[in-house]
Design an enzyme around this catalytic site. Structure first.
Site, PDB file in Angstrom:
ATOM      1  CB  THR A 100      -3.242  -3.149   3.128  1.00 29.17           C
ATOM      2  OG1 THR A 100      -4.457  -3.683   2.589  1.00 29.17           O
ATOM      3  CG2 THR A 100      -2.356  -2.659   1.983  1.00 29.17           C
ATOM      4  CB  THR A 148      -3.206  -6.170  -2.397  1.00 25.14           C
ATOM      5  OG1 THR A 148      -4.351  -6.570  -1.637  1.00 25.14           O
ATOM      6  CG2 THR A 148      -3.672  -5.435  -3.639  1.00 25.14           C
TER       7      THR A 148
END
Length: 333
Positions: free
Chosen positions: A95, A13
């Site tokens: 993540t 991300t």
């Protein structure tokens, strides 16, 4: 000789782009190069205390992380750890599986001669208020940090997450799917913080539980091609569990199972006979608690000696799966 901080990119991300900056929840991960990410952050070279170098290892959404990327990261870290021009290593990562990659590197690298710091973001790079730039700058600052005697401050694999928190690879876990502070080390807590006054560790040393010093070069020599790594799966003990899931995996050739147990290592009665059958057929079975905090009573860090036992390990099931793979490969001590 001026040393540099090496940034290794894997996508995630932090390198993602949203179609609409005002709706950052809808984005595509791994769109920007790690070089582009670093170049856009004011003051990052000052945080590094010198120059920066960037290398793209992979460009993926971390939900798709696999052994081939882990091996490439391990090789890049080993090379950089032996390079006198490199002061520290930063890895940009998604993540979703950051805790697993951190644990893999922790297990293979052991105590470090220089820092290896992972970092991430919960918002894409073009969000109105992205968190990635600050996290990456903080990670570079942490990788460059030195003690009063001039030695590297961090000697194990750590991660810089939201709010400048420093977490040990042993305890790190993603605990929330949305909020910026998405990571926790549970009751252990963060090991330190990165802020305007520098890098501050909670204790004089990073938390214990380190594996013996490892030589990544020797570890890599023991690792086969990623497609030949042992197949290890996670089985969850839950209400209504059925042993047929275990039997099916064994029939398909699984080589190791990690049981995400209830409470203090307990396993549903319907699973117990199937797990016993798996052990009798040579499948290694370890237990890890599915509870987010704490560990099974009497559990310790995994070792290769536990392969033939009904072992309980004091790490979460996802990290236990990695350790069981490494134990089956003969890499884990």
């Amino acid at each position: 000789m001026q040393q540099k901080i090496l940034i290794l990119g894997t996508g995630g991300t932090i390198a993602g782009m949203a179609e609409d900056a005002e709706r950052p929840g809808k984005y595509r991960a791994a769109q920007l190069s790690v070089g582009a990410l670093a170049a856009a952050i004011p003051g990052i070279e000052k945080a590094a205390g010198g120059s920066l170098d960037a290398q793209q290892i992979a460009q993926i959404d971390s939900k798709d992380m696999d052994e081939s990327v882990w091996l490439a990261l391990l090789q890049a870290c080993d090379k950089a750890l032996r390079d006198d021009t490199v002061a520290g290593i930063v890895i940009t990562h998604g993540t979703d599986t950051l805790e697993e990659t951190a644990w893999f590197l922790h297990s293979c690298l052991g105590r470090l001669p220089k820092p290896v710091v992972l970092t991430c973001a919960m918002r894409p790079a073009n969000a109105l208020m992205p968190d990635g730039p600050q996290n990456l700058k903080d990670a570079v600052f942490a990788a460059a940090a030195r003690s009063a005697s001039g030695e590297p401050l961090l000697t194990e694999v750590v991660a810089v997450t939201g709010g400048g928190e420093l977490h040990s690879a042993r305890w790190l876990q993603k605990v929330h799917p949305h909020r910026l502070m998405a990571f926790s080390s549970g009751e252990q807590g963060a090991i330190g913080w990165v802020g305007g006054d520098g890098v501050r560790l909670r204790d004089e040393q990073v938390l214990g539980g380190m594996p013996a010093p490892a030589q990544a070069t020797l570890v890599m020599a023991s690792l086969p091609a990623p497609q030949d790594w042992p197949w290890v799966e996670i089985i969850t003990s839950h209400a209504g569990a059925r042993g047929v899931a275990v039997d099916a995996l064994v029939a398909q050739g699984v080589q190791g199972l990690v049981v995400a147990t209830t409470g203090d290592g307990t396993v549903h009665s319907a699973l117990q006979p199937a797990l016993a059958r798996a052990r009798s057929q040579g499948v290694a079975v370890w237990r890890s608690s599915r509870c987010s905090d704490g560990a099974i009573s009497g559990a310790g860090l995994p070792t290769r000696a536990q392969l033939g036992a009904d072992a309980a390990v004091a790490i979460n099931p996802y990290k236990a799966r990695i350790s069981l793979q490494l134990a089956l490969l003969g890499v884990l001590h």
